[in-house]
Design an enzyme around this catalytic site. Structure first.
Site, short mmCIF file in Angstrom:
data_model
loop_
_atom_site.label_atom_id
_atom_site.label_comp_id
_atom_site.label_asym_id
_atom_site.label_seq_id
_atom_site.Cartn_x
_atom_site.Cartn_y
_atom_site.Cartn_z
N GLY A 62 74.06 50.25 106.90
CA GLY A 62 74.40 51.23 108.15
C GLY A 62 73.09 51.66 108.78
O GLY A 62 72.99 52.77 109.51
N SER B 222 64.22 44.91 104.72
CA SER B 222 63.00 44.93 103.96
C SER B 222 63.32 45.07 102.17
O SER B 222 63.04 46.08 101.77
CB SER B 222 62.23 46.29 104.26
OG SER B 222 63.19 47.34 104.55
P1 ADP Z 1 72.89 47.39 109.06
O1 ADP Z 1 72.10 47.64 110.31
O2 ADP Z 1 72.22 48.05 107.61
O3 ADP Z 1 73.23 45.91 108.77
P2 ADP Z 1 75.33 48.31 110.58
O4 ADP Z 1 74.83 49.51 111.12
O5 ADP Z 1 75.11 47.19 111.38
O6 ADP Z 1 74.45 48.02 109.28
O7 ADP Z 1 76.68 48.51 110.16
C1 ADP Z 1 77.13 49.38 109.30
C2 ADP Z 1 78.80 49.43 109.46
O8 ADP Z 1 79.03 50.55 108.70
C3 ADP Z 1 78.97 50.13 110.88
O9 ADP Z 1 80.26 49.16 111.34
C4 ADP Z 1 79.12 51.44 110.57
O10 ADP Z 1 80.19 52.03 111.61
C5 ADP Z 1 79.83 51.58 109.30
N1 ADP Z 1 79.46 52.97 108.50
C6 ADP Z 1 80.57 53.50 107.91
N2 ADP Z 1 79.92 54.55 107.51
C7 ADP Z 1 78.62 54.79 107.83
C8 ADP Z 1 77.71 55.70 107.56
N3 ADP Z 1 77.76 56.65 106.82
N4 ADP Z 1 76.27 55.46 108.45
C9 ADP Z 1 76.21 54.20 108.97
N5 ADP Z 1 77.15 53.37 109.29
C10 ADP Z 1 78.32 53.58 108.64
#
Ligand code: ADP
Length: 189
Positions: free
Chosen positions: A29, A98
């Site tokens: 996320g 990281s």
């Molecule tokens: P990362 O950048 O860590 O690879 P992303 O932000 O691309 O992850 O993806 C995270 C996914 O999880 C998204 O589809 C988002 O909508 C979902 N998600 C569910 N709950 C949360 C939360 N509390 N915070 C952030 N993302 C969340």
């Protein structure tokens, strides 16, 4: 002739600079939180910028692979860039897997008090189920090597300033938790 000092820059901006470093597995996320956090800071007239691992890997860090050495260099460069942003008085948000504790420690030492480590925690199973970018599927098939959580380790932060559990807390709760920590820290006394 006199250089512009950090406190003069802060005064102009109305707040101090800070690096908010989001670390966690792919799909935990980080990017989603970075975007929402930046929106909310921006709405409060705070000067922000987001450094996202995926984006930096298409530019500044496009020569780097995912070996341990290359990951180390990826984080080293990003830490240096984050420091420049902080010196400029900006609240810089860095969203990077990281995975290695020592690389994060180097950035912490570089930035000192102006570094906030946020552990974006989410169980591997949940990240893999989300599989936002289809990368876990590829890694499981052996099409992606050195993928964090699959065939490359993720070293959890031992003493992060903040831990968010994105499998249990929704996006707004996560961002609120960061804001409560960050806003007093960037306040000009
Ligand atoms: P990362 O950048 O860590 O690879 P992303 O932000 O691309 O992850 O993806 C995270 C996914 O999880 C998204 O589809 C988002 O909508 C979902 N998600 C569910 N709950 C949360 C939360 N509390 N915070 C952030 N993302 C969340």
């Amino acid at each position: 002739m006199k250089n512009i000092s950090k406190s003069e820059r802060n005064k102009l901006k109305g707040h101090k600079g800070l690096a908010v470093w989001l670390t966690g597995l792919s799909g935990a996320g980080k990017s989603t939180i970075a975007v929402e956090l930046e929106q909310q800071l921006f709405a409060k007239n705070i000067h922000t910028y987001t450094l996202d691992g995926d984006i930096l890997r298409t530019g500044l860090n496009k020569d780097l692979s995912f070996t341990e050495e290359a990951r180390k260099e990826n984080i080293r460069r990003t830490g240096e860039v984050a420091k420049l942003f902080v010196d400029s008085g900006t609240v810089v948000i860095a969203a990077f897997i990281s995975p290695f504790a020592n690389d994060r420690k180097i950035v912490r030492e570089l930035l000192g008090e102006e570094f906030v480590e946020v552990f974006v925690n989410c169980p591997l199973e949940v990240c893999e189920q989300r599989d936002v970018k289809g990368l876990y599927k590829k890694a499981r098939k052996g099409e992606l090597k050195n993928f964090t959580g699959i065939d490359s380790p993720y070293e959890k932060p031992e003493n992060p300033e903040l831990t968010l559990n994105t499998d249990l807390q929704d996006l707004q709760e996560c961002v609120q938790q960061i804001l409560e920590f960050v806003l007093p820290k960037i306040e000009l006394k």
